[in-house]
Design an enzyme around this catalytic site. Structure first.
Site, PDB file in Angstrom:
ATOM      1  N   CYS A  96       0.726  -1.055  -0.107  1.00 16.98           N
ATOM      2  CA  CYS A  96       0.654   0.220  -0.163  1.00 16.98           C
ATOM      3  C   CYS A  96       0.447   1.266  -0.023  1.00 16.98           C
ATOM      4  O   CYS A  96       1.756   1.329   1.032  1.00 16.98           O
ATOM      5  CB  CYS A  96      -0.413  -0.481   0.882  1.00 16.98           C
ATOM      6  SG  CYS A  96      -2.071   1.795   1.224  1.00 16.98           S
ATOM      7  N   CYS A 250      -4.306   6.023  -5.018  1.00 17.88           N
ATOM      8  CA  CYS A 250      -3.771   4.607  -5.706  1.00 17.88           C
ATOM      9  C   CYS A 250      -1.964   4.114  -5.660  1.00 17.88           C
ATOM     10  O   CYS A 250      -2.179   4.419  -6.930  1.00 17.88           O
ATOM     11  CB  CYS A 250      -4.500   3.714  -5.607  1.00 17.88           C
ATOM     12  SG  CYS A 250      -4.495   2.254  -5.334  1.00 17.88           S
TER      13      CYS A 250
HETATM   14  O1  PYC Z   1      -2.153   3.726  -2.149  1.00 19.70           O
HETATM   15  O2  PYC Z   1      -1.167   1.956  -2.838  1.00 19.70           O
HETATM   16  C1  PYC Z   1      -2.007   1.835  -2.158  1.00 19.70           C
HETATM   17  C2  PYC Z   1      -3.765   2.049  -1.615  1.00 19.70           C
HETATM   18  C3  PYC Z   1      -3.906   0.500  -2.068  1.00 19.70           C
HETATM   19  C4  PYC Z   1      -4.761   0.155  -1.168  1.00 19.70           C
HETATM   20  C5  PYC Z   1      -5.875   1.756  -1.034  1.00 19.70           C
HETATM   21  N1  PYC Z   1      -4.365   2.233  -1.887  1.00 19.70           N
END
Ligand code: PYC
Length: 325
Positions: A96, A250
């Site tokens: 993450c 993300c």
């Molecule tokens: O930023 O890799 C990320 C992530 C995964 C799930 C929520 N954020």
């Protein structure tokens, strides 16, 4: 009156591009074993024996569904400053990056690290975080790659959806909004339409046995739309395994996107990809070449510490371990 069975968890909260991270830094003494074994073994131990830590601090009433947890433990490799196990409202994550950025800024806030480069261990590998005092963090992620190009899945109610399958620290299905009338939903931030669609795609992938390498479950979906202004190259909507959407672009998803862009010859080392989230917060990404189609993604974002708390978990509270469906 003090209750001997009352439990406490010490946490530091932050957000990265709008996506919250709750880092757990202290827990009761009877929770043992989280500082020995590999990071994967510790993740299994946490899941099997101490899942109450995850559910108490992420689920309501002490947490909420969009929150990602990060349990801080001693690293296996002494060159690392920390070991981290990530989890969410329904289970455990592989990697993450918004969480790594949040952890780095939280460690800086606590005085546990200084500005500069630090190695952080996760169950899927070691990442390197370059931290500066403004809260800006650049992460060198684990090696990432595209596993399948233009995979097709038949989604009930929506038709055939085409997308790439890529690893960026989690398994992602990456699809373009423009290909299936979803462009307006991304443009107008139609969260409920995007969530219903995303849930249907992820379910169809599982039902049709479409996975990442070695049967890896594809538990993250990215839908890409056009950038809405000059500040970014694209806007995405990311559905996470707990069926919440990522408020940030993300980081593991941006890594998967970088791997696909690289594999298509659309992004070269030294070039920057600016990925906007559905909230228009931005991660910047670059690639470093590895063998074949593999790359090392370099992803930058900013986090802010939002709180320090001692969560109180009384034994008589019916929701001490969270409201669980
Ligand atoms: O930023 O890799 C990320 C992530 C995964 C799930 C929520 N954020």
């Amino acid at each position: 009156m003090s209750n001997p069975e009352q439990r406490y968890l010490q946490v530091i909260d932050s957000h990265t591009g709008g996506e919250p991270t709750r880092m757990v830094i202290d827990w009761p003494e009877d929770v043992t074993g989280l500082d020995t074994g590999t990071m994967m073994e510790r993740r299994s131990l946490l899941a099997e024996r101490y899942d109450w830590i995850r559910s108490a601090c992420i689920n309501e009433p002490r947490g909420h569904d969009a929150m990602v947890g990060a349990l801080l433990c001693k690293p296996v490799n002494p060159d690392c400053v920390a070991g981290i196990i990530f989890f969410n409202n329904t289970g455990y994550l592989n990697g993450c990056l918004h969480g790594t950025i949040g952890v780095a800024v939280s460690l800086l806030h606590l005085g546990m690290i200084s500005e500069g480069n630090h190695l952080i261990e996760t169950p899927v590998g070691t990442v390197e975080a370059q931290v500066d005092a403004s809260g800006s963090v650049t992460v060198r992620n684990v090696p990432s790659y595209r596993y399948r190009r233009a995979a097709q899945v038949d989604v009930p109610g929506y038709g055939v959806v085409t997308g790439d399958i890529a690893w960026g620290g989690n398994w992602f299905f990456l699809t373009e909004a423009d290909d299936h009338d979803f462009a307006p939903a991304v443009k107008y931030k139609n969260i409920s339409a995007l969530t219903s669609y995303g849930v249907a795609v992820v379910q169809a992938l599982a039902d049709q046995g479409i996975t990442g390498a070695d049967g890896g479950e594809i538990d993250h979906l990215e839908i890409f739309g056009e950038a809405t202004d000059e500040a970014s190259d694209s806007r995405n909507f990311v559905l996470c395994p707990g069926l919440e959407y990522d408020r940030s672009p993300c980081g593991t998803g941006t890594s998967a996107k970088l791997a696909c862009l690289y594999a298509d010859g659309k992004l070269k080392p030294g070039e920057t990809w600016r990925q906007a989230s559905i909230l228009d917060t931005i991660f910047e990404g670059q690639v470093e070449e590895l063998d074949g189609e593999q790359i090392t993604p370099i992803v930058s974002g900013t986090a802010y510490v939002t709180g320090e708390a001692k969560l109180i978990i009384p034994s008589e509270d019916p929701f001490r371990y969270g409201i669980r469906p």
